[in-house]
Design a protein around this motif. Sequence first.
Motif, short mmCIF file in Angstrom:
data_model
loop_
_atom_site.label_atom_id
_atom_site.label_comp_id
_atom_site.label_asym_id
_atom_site.label_seq_id
_atom_site.Cartn_x
_atom_site.Cartn_y
_atom_site.Cartn_z
N PRO A 1 -30.34 -5.73 63.59
CA PRO A 1 -31.49 -6.54 63.98
C PRO A 1 -31.39 -7.96 63.43
N LEU A 2 -31.88 -8.91 64.21
CA LEU A 2 -31.91 -10.31 63.81
C LEU A 2 -33.34 -10.82 63.87
N VAL A 3 -33.65 -11.77 63.01
CA VAL A 3 -34.98 -12.40 62.98
C VAL A 3 -34.79 -13.91 62.94
N GLY A 4 -35.87 -14.63 63.15
CA GLY A 4 -35.80 -16.08 63.12
C GLY A 4 -35.46 -16.61 61.73
N GLN A 5 -34.67 -17.66 61.70
CA GLN A 5 -34.34 -18.33 60.44
C GLN A 5 -35.53 -19.21 60.07
N ARG B 1 -36.66 -24.68 61.33
CA ARG B 1 -36.91 -23.25 61.39
C ARG B 1 -37.12 -22.78 62.82
N GLN B 2 -36.95 -21.47 62.99
CA GLN B 2 -37.19 -20.84 64.29
C GLN B 2 -37.97 -19.56 64.05
N PHE B 3 -39.25 -19.57 64.47
CA PHE B 3 -40.12 -18.41 64.23
C PHE B 3 -40.10 -17.42 65.39
N SER B 4 -39.67 -17.83 66.56
CA SER B 4 -39.67 -16.94 67.73
C SER B 4 -38.34 -17.07 68.46
N PRO B 5 -37.28 -16.53 67.89
CA PRO B 5 -35.95 -16.71 68.48
C PRO B 5 -35.75 -15.87 69.74
N THR B 6 -34.76 -16.27 70.51
CA THR B 6 -34.42 -15.52 71.71
C THR B 6 -33.70 -14.23 71.37
N VAL B 7 -32.72 -14.29 70.51
CA VAL B 7 -31.87 -13.14 70.19
C VAL B 7 -32.51 -12.36 69.04
N ASP B 8 -32.79 -11.09 69.27
CA ASP B 8 -33.44 -10.28 68.24
C ASP B 8 -32.59 -9.11 67.77
N GLY B 9 -31.34 -9.06 68.19
CA GLY B 9 -30.48 -7.97 67.72
C GLY B 9 -29.10 -8.07 68.34
N ALA C 1 -33.08 -24.51 72.95
CA ALA C 1 -32.86 -25.61 72.01
C ALA C 1 -32.54 -25.09 70.60
N GLU C 2 -31.89 -23.93 70.53
CA GLU C 2 -31.48 -23.38 69.24
C GLU C 2 -30.07 -23.81 68.90
N GLY D 1 -32.04 -20.73 64.62
CA GLY D 1 -31.70 -19.61 65.47
C GLY D 1 -32.08 -18.30 64.81
N SER D 2 -31.28 -17.26 65.05
CA SER D 2 -31.53 -15.92 64.51
C SER D 2 -30.54 -15.61 63.41
N ILE D 3 -30.98 -14.79 62.44
CA ILE D 3 -30.09 -14.36 61.37
C ILE D 3 -30.31 -12.88 61.09
N SER D 4 -29.29 -12.26 60.54
CA SER D 4 -29.42 -10.89 60.03
C SER D 4 -29.41 -10.94 58.52
N SER D 5 -29.72 -9.83 57.91
CA SER D 5 -29.48 -9.69 56.47
C SER D 5 -28.01 -9.34 56.28
N TRP D 6 -27.60 -9.12 55.05
CA TRP D 6 -26.22 -8.71 54.80
C TRP D 6 -26.03 -7.25 55.22
N TYR D 7 -24.96 -7.01 55.98
CA TYR D 7 -24.51 -5.65 56.30
C TYR D 7 -23.10 -5.51 55.73
N PHE D 8 -22.45 -4.40 56.03
CA PHE D 8 -21.11 -4.16 55.49
C PHE D 8 -20.20 -3.60 56.58
N VAL D 9 -18.98 -4.10 56.63
CA VAL D 9 -17.97 -3.52 57.51
C VAL D 9 -16.98 -2.75 56.64
N TYR D 10 -16.67 -1.55 57.07
CA TYR D 10 -15.81 -0.65 56.29
C TYR D 10 -14.61 -0.26 57.14
N LEU D 11 -13.42 -0.69 56.71
CA LEU D 11 -12.19 -0.37 57.43
C LEU D 11 -11.72 1.02 57.01
N GLU D 12 -11.74 1.95 57.98
CA GLU D 12 -11.34 3.31 57.67
C GLU D 12 -9.88 3.37 57.24
N GLU D 13 -9.61 4.19 56.25
CA GLU D 13 -8.25 4.36 55.76
C GLU D 13 -7.48 5.34 56.65
#
Length: 524
Positions: A285-289, A295-303, A463-464, A469-481
């Motif tokens: 999920p993404l929210v406005g920055q 700032r952007q309180f109502s962004p187009t992209v929400d995920g 006009a973003e 624009g939109s931002i996410s919080s930190w997530y993690f990518v895990y490369l399978e062994e």
Amino acid sequence: MASSRVPILLASGLLAVSAFPGAPRAATAQDVQRGKAVYDRWCVECHGAEGRGDGSAADRMLPRPRDFVQARYQVRTTASGELPTDDDLRRLLEAGMPGTAMPAWPNLGQAEREDVIAYIKTFSPFFEDAPPAAMDFGSDPGGGDATLESGREAYRRLECWKCHGDSGRGNGQSAPTLEDWRNLPIRAADLTEPWAFNGGMGVHAVHTRLLTGLDGTPMPAYSDALESEVVTAEELWHLARFVDAMGPGGEPEVSELIAAARSDGDLPGSPDDPVWDAVRPSYVPLVGQVIEAPRQFSPTVDGAWVRAMHDGEELAVLVEWNDPSESPDAGWDEWQAKIAPVLYADGAPVASEAPMPDGLAIQFPPAVPDGMERPYLLMGDARNPVYLWHWDSEGGVTEMRARGLGELEPLDGGWVDGAAAWDDGRWRLMIRRPLSTGDPAVLTFEEGVAIPLGIFAWDGSSAEDAIRGSISSWYFVYLEEPKSAGVYLIPLLAAALTGVLGFAVAARAQRRAEGSLEEAAQTA
């Protein structure tokens, strides 16, 4: 001024609705005063002291907060143009309005909800009239493939596609021109994201909206089409089922870990490579920055949906997100010109008055961190920068080092390769890079390690840009062994051992049975 109107309205009999059959309990002056206290604490910043939807935070929201004086309520069980029932208002307090800034209020007790409803109704003299009755919505006839085809035909016949688009992603030909009753721009709903529907998701909720409409918006009530026999009651249910089928069947689950599957074959060569179909997407999920200006309180992209694969040498990432316009798009100039002065109340200028590109950035730490340490979310800072994959629809993919929002430094390594495709309201962006670049200053992707990942997205037609624009919080990518020989051997050994034990148990049981028969024969 709001407090001075309460006794006047009480004296006029506005709240004495108990005389009407089936009416709710009449509110007392004490109920209203308690409701005002709840309103002043939780509601006034958005809806304003006079209930006109003009609170101090209102000009940062799209759509704007409800104007209780005009009493145009979108989500109701009553006919178009009528007031909501008290039950409708209770549901709004309990569930909120997805797709808007109106949250659910689980912290309010039942008595507080009743009191604030009584107070909200004092803002409009229309509530002096007899309380409205909920419509009869009939019963769902159910259906299968034929039902969906009938719903698709109703979608075309009622011209839902003009606003929502053929795919339902809010990219119809009329979408850039839509306005609400205040002449403010309003987005056509993305029907593929039902968790953001104002009135809730599911066939019954959609069917209710079809019959009642959304007052104050371009969404009409199709009860008129029903009465004029443009569609039948059954076809409206089919249409609701067709709209419901546009979504994934529920709100996507969110997981902090994005698994990069290890492939023994070729990695995907394009965003549309069918190899991607075997990889399960993770929803981010993404929210406005809203932390730093502009700032952007109502962004187009929400995920965004993220898939990842690697082969031990190279990492491939696919990001998909909905965006109704393939920016820069001159067909959305009207929308861009309208939304900027309405929404960007912080006064910061937009990057350009000309059509702007869409974009997406993926940020990582500059090296695999120790523990849970991560850079500052907004593209790092001067002391702790981030490593960035930056893409826009004009310039393609670029590697960068960022030391804060807008503080971007291109890297000359040329290690990344990317391709993007837009189709009917949806972007698909693929980026590939070797796990190691040989440069110690650039992140090396390691197998078996959770590496922080964050996403930025922006819609040029709104006009973003990479800041607004939109931002996410930190997530993690895990490369399978890679799977060791033991991973395959242990199940085989376990199966063999189970077979041997099973054979031994069966043989022992058989011997016992034979012994019992012999003993019985001798006794006889």
